[in-house]
Design an enzyme around this catalytic site. Structure first.
Site, PDB file in Angstrom:
ATOM      1  N   CYS A 114      68.488  71.717 -36.800  1.00  0.00           N
ATOM      2  CA  CYS A 114      68.401  72.828 -35.833  1.00  0.00           C
ATOM      3  C   CYS A 114      69.615  72.904 -34.911  1.00  0.00           C
ATOM      4  O   CYS A 114      69.850  73.935 -34.289  1.00  0.00           O
ATOM      5  CB  CYS A 114      67.132  72.718 -34.998  1.00  0.00           C
ATOM      6  SG  CYS A 114      65.662  72.869 -35.997  1.00  0.00           S
ATOM      7  N   HIS A 251      68.327  77.397 -28.841  1.00  0.00           N
ATOM      8  CA  HIS A 251      67.651  77.270 -30.137  1.00  0.00           C
ATOM      9  C   HIS A 251      66.188  77.639 -29.929  1.00  0.00           C
ATOM     10  O   HIS A 251      65.571  77.265 -28.939  1.00  0.00           O
ATOM     11  CB  HIS A 251      67.784  75.843 -30.657  1.00  0.00           C
ATOM     12  CG  HIS A 251      66.890  75.566 -31.827  1.00  0.00           C
ATOM     13  ND1 HIS A 251      66.825  76.407 -32.910  1.00  0.00           N
ATOM     14  CD2 HIS A 251      66.014  74.556 -32.071  1.00  0.00           C
ATOM     15  CE1 HIS A 251      65.941  75.920 -33.776  1.00  0.00           C
ATOM     16  NE2 HIS A 251      65.437  74.802 -33.293  1.00  0.00           N
ATOM     17  N   ASN A 281      60.813  79.244 -35.822  1.00  0.00           N
ATOM     18  CA  ASN A 281      61.946  78.313 -35.787  1.00  0.00           C
ATOM     19  C   ASN A 281      62.723  78.425 -37.093  1.00  0.00           C
ATOM     20  O   ASN A 281      62.301  77.903 -38.121  1.00  0.00           O
ATOM     21  CB  ASN A 281      61.423  76.890 -35.566  1.00  0.00           C
ATOM     22  CG  ASN A 281      62.545  75.859 -35.474  1.00  0.00           C
ATOM     23  OD1 ASN A 281      63.713  76.160 -35.768  1.00  0.00           O
ATOM     24  ND2 ASN A 281      62.198  74.654 -35.068  1.00  0.00           N
TER      25      ASN A 281
HETATM   26  N1  ACO Z   1      46.421  74.592 -35.396  1.00  0.00           N
HETATM   27  C1  ACO Z   1      45.431  73.992 -34.720  1.00  0.00           C
HETATM   28  N2  ACO Z   1      45.475  72.717 -34.293  1.00  0.00           N
HETATM   29  C2  ACO Z   1      46.589  72.007 -34.584  1.00  0.00           C
HETATM   30  C3  ACO Z   1      47.651  72.556 -35.318  1.00  0.00           C
HETATM   31  C4  ACO Z   1      47.538  73.907 -35.722  1.00  0.00           C
HETATM   32  N3  ACO Z   1      48.521  74.544 -36.411  1.00  0.00           N
HETATM   33  N4  ACO Z   1      48.605  71.621 -35.456  1.00  0.00           N
HETATM   34  C5  ACO Z   1      48.168  70.515 -34.837  1.00  0.00           C
HETATM   35  N5  ACO Z   1      46.943  70.747 -34.320  1.00  0.00           N
HETATM   36  C6  ACO Z   1      46.104  69.829 -33.556  1.00  0.00           C
HETATM   37  C7  ACO Z   1      46.503  68.390 -33.753  1.00  0.00           C
HETATM   38  O1  ACO Z   1      45.913  67.867 -34.921  1.00  0.00           O
HETATM   39  C8  ACO Z   1      45.990  67.748 -32.475  1.00  0.00           C
HETATM   40  O2  ACO Z   1      44.616  67.540 -32.634  1.00  0.00           O
HETATM   41  P1  ACO Z   1      43.928  66.198 -32.010  1.00  0.00           P
HETATM   42  O3  ACO Z   1      44.152  66.302 -30.534  1.00  0.00           O
HETATM   43  O4  ACO Z   1      42.511  66.358 -32.427  1.00  0.00           O
HETATM   44  O5  ACO Z   1      44.648  65.038 -32.632  1.00  0.00           O
HETATM   45  C9  ACO Z   1      46.181  68.836 -31.422  1.00  0.00           C
HETATM   46  O6  ACO Z   1      46.322  70.057 -32.163  1.00  0.00           O
HETATM   47  C10 ACO Z   1      47.382  68.628 -30.558  1.00  0.00           C
HETATM   48  O7  ACO Z   1      48.521  68.314 -31.355  1.00  0.00           O
HETATM   49  P2  ACO Z   1      49.927  67.962 -30.735  1.00  0.00           P
HETATM   50  O8  ACO Z   1      50.864  67.624 -31.839  1.00  0.00           O
HETATM   51  O9  ACO Z   1      49.782  66.977 -29.635  1.00  0.00           O
HETATM   52  O10 ACO Z   1      50.332  69.378 -30.082  1.00  0.00           O
HETATM   53  P3  ACO Z   1      51.541  69.710 -29.167  1.00  0.00           P
HETATM   54  O11 ACO Z   1      51.061  70.294 -27.899  1.00  0.00           O
HETATM   55  O12 ACO Z   1      52.529  68.594 -29.071  1.00  0.00           O
HETATM   56  O13 ACO Z   1      52.239  70.919 -29.970  1.00  0.00           O
HETATM   57  C11 ACO Z   1      54.144  71.252 -31.418  1.00  0.00           C
HETATM   58  C12 ACO Z   1      52.735  70.687 -31.271  1.00  0.00           C
HETATM   59  C13 ACO Z   1      54.074  72.746 -31.263  1.00  0.00           C
HETATM   60  C14 ACO Z   1      54.683  70.857 -32.774  1.00  0.00           C
HETATM   61  C15 ACO Z   1      55.065  70.663 -30.309  1.00  0.00           C
HETATM   62  O14 ACO Z   1      54.902  69.282 -30.234  1.00  0.00           O
HETATM   63  C16 ACO Z   1      56.533  70.963 -30.545  1.00  0.00           C
HETATM   64  O15 ACO Z   1      56.985  72.078 -30.439  1.00  0.00           O
HETATM   65  N6  ACO Z   1      57.345  69.918 -30.808  1.00  0.00           N
HETATM   66  C17 ACO Z   1      58.791  70.090 -30.924  1.00  0.00           C
HETATM   67  C18 ACO Z   1      59.215  70.761 -32.169  1.00  0.00           C
HETATM   68  C19 ACO Z   1      60.705  70.893 -32.130  1.00  0.00           C
HETATM   69  O16 ACO Z   1      61.275  71.277 -31.136  1.00  0.00           O
HETATM   70  N7  ACO Z   1      61.386  70.509 -33.161  1.00  0.00           N
HETATM   71  C20 ACO Z   1      62.851  70.402 -33.015  1.00  0.00           C
HETATM   72  C21 ACO Z   1      63.592  71.330 -33.746  1.00  0.00           C
HETATM   73  S1  ACO Z   1      63.080  71.446 -35.430  1.00  0.00           S
HETATM   74  C22 ACO Z   1      64.334  70.860 -36.461  1.00  0.00           C
HETATM   75  O17 ACO Z   1      65.299  70.249 -36.105  1.00  0.00           O
HETATM   76  C23 ACO Z   1      64.116  71.069 -37.950  1.00  0.00           C
END
Ligand code: ACO
Length: 324
Positions: A114, A251, A281
């Site tokens: 990214c 980004h 993304n």
């Molecule tokens: N729908 C419903 N529930 C979901 C989903 C979904 N699509 N995905 C995960 N959940 C659930 C999980 O299983 C978890 O359930 P649990 O509490 O029962 O275990 C709950 O939702 C919370 O999950 P988290 O992973 O803690 O959610 P979070 O608030 O962290 O959001 C996200 C997840 C959106 C991925 C966030 O962490 C994020 O944006 N991270 C950074 C991503 C990023 O910036 N990547 C960098 C660039 S990408 C690259 O370089 C290729």
């Protein structure tokens, strides 16, 4: 007089097919509410099966060349940031060069996930400042849908496809920060955290590209910290405050990461270019896509100061200060 790299034109390409959160609700156990609340994404574009990263890169390049008023013979370099090349080799950049009949110059790909576009922009800028090229096509292009596990709800709701491009041209600047051009670039990596965001395979391990594996919560924490650090460093390096920035072009991974960086900079959200709600993304393509959208709809004007920043797999992160 100092040589700088001016952005002469921008371009982009998005696939026709739009995948909404409602569509995803039918594919995995998720809801529109969860996706919007956690990421800010409402819909994203997904490439057709036979539509490749190279094809999207070529379309974005053509639109940037039109905007700059350049023909193929004007260009002497092509750098493509991508994680999803058409083939392991040759590079997507070589394909763009060949298909657009660019007769001479360098062509290669950069892989910083990214952060790829920021790495590519910095690399092109350095080639230009060293006098090794005069006009470089810098492209970010991705078919992230090809490395998504469409059964994994934690990643498949986030990633998407598209391409964006800019053309950099060597120019002289005797006005310092008041002059147009790339004023500084700042690149970082922390390879000890590479397992937080990776693919399950590759050419020399499994023999296929693999699918995205992400420890989202940890990546999120690093993203917020690294983005805050690198934008602060960029301002300090150039001896300016955030008041000097007209537009933040981040980004587009997650609206919460974008908002946290804007808050750190004390910048209102109406000075931040946001496309994540409609583009998802698109990895290395997200910044040039956002830039092109804001240039074409008239928000970003000539002479305005842009702060560009990204964070991604590697982990990698970086920023650039550019007067458009
Ligand atoms: N729908 C419903 N529930 C979901 C989903 C979904 N699509 N995905 C995960 N959940 C659930 C999980 O299983 C978890 O359930 P649990 O509490 O029962 O275990 C709950 O939702 C919370 O999950 P988290 O992973 O803690 O959610 P979070 O608030 O962290 O959001 C996200 C997840 C959106 C991925 C966030 O962490 C994020 O944006 N991270 C950074 C991503 C990023 O910036 N990547 C960098 C660039 S990408 C690259 O370089 C290729």
């Amino acid at each position: 007089m100092a040589v700088t790299s001016i952005i002469k034109g921008t371009g982009s390409y998005l696939p026709e097919k739009v995948l909404t959160n409602a569509d995803l609700e039918k594919m995995v156990d998720t809801t529109d509410e969860w996706i919007v609340q956690r990421s800010g994404i409402k819909e994203r574009c997904i490439a057709a099966e036979n539509e490749t990263t190279g094809m999207m890169a070529i379309e974005a390049a053509k639109s940037a060349m039109d905007a700059a008023g350049f023909s193929a013979s004007d260009i002497d370099g092509v750098i493509v940031a991508t994680t999803t090349p058409d083939r392991t080799f040759p590079s997507v950049a070589a394909k763009v060069q060949g298909e657009l009949n660019i007769p001479h110059g360098l062509a290669f790909d950069i892989q910083a996930v990214c952060t790829g576009f920021v790495y590519a922009l910095a690399t092109a800028d350095n080639f230009i400042k060293m006098g090794q090229a005069k006009r470089i096509l810098v492209i970010g292009a991705e078919k992230m849908s090809s490395i998504v596990d469409w059964k994994d709800r934690t990643t498949c709701v986030l990633f998407a496809d598209g391409a964006g491009a800019v053309i950099l041209e060597a120019a002289e600047n005797d006005k310092g920060l008041e002059g147009q051009g790339i004023h500084s670039t700042h690149l970082y990596a922390n390879g000890s955290r590479r397992e937080l965001l990776q693919t399950s395979g590759g050419a020399s391990t499994t023999g296929d590209a693999g699918v995205i594996e992400m420890q989202g919560r940890d990546v999120f924490k690093y993203a917020v910290t690294y983005m805050a650090d690198v934008v602060e460093e960029t301002l300090k390096h150039n001896n300016i405050s955030s008041d000097a920035i007209d537009w933040l072009v981040p980004h587009q991974a997650n609206i919460r990461i974008i908002e946290s960086t804007a808050k750190k900079l004390d910048m209102p959200m109406d000075k931040v270019v946001v496309t994540v709600d409609r583009h998802g993304n698109t990895s290395a393509a997200s910044i040039p896509l956002a830039l092109d959208e804001a240039v074409r709809d008239g928000r970003i004007k000539r002479g305005e100061m842009l702060l560009i920043e990204a964070m991604g797999g590697g982990l990698t992160w970086g920023a650039a200060l550019v007067r458009f």
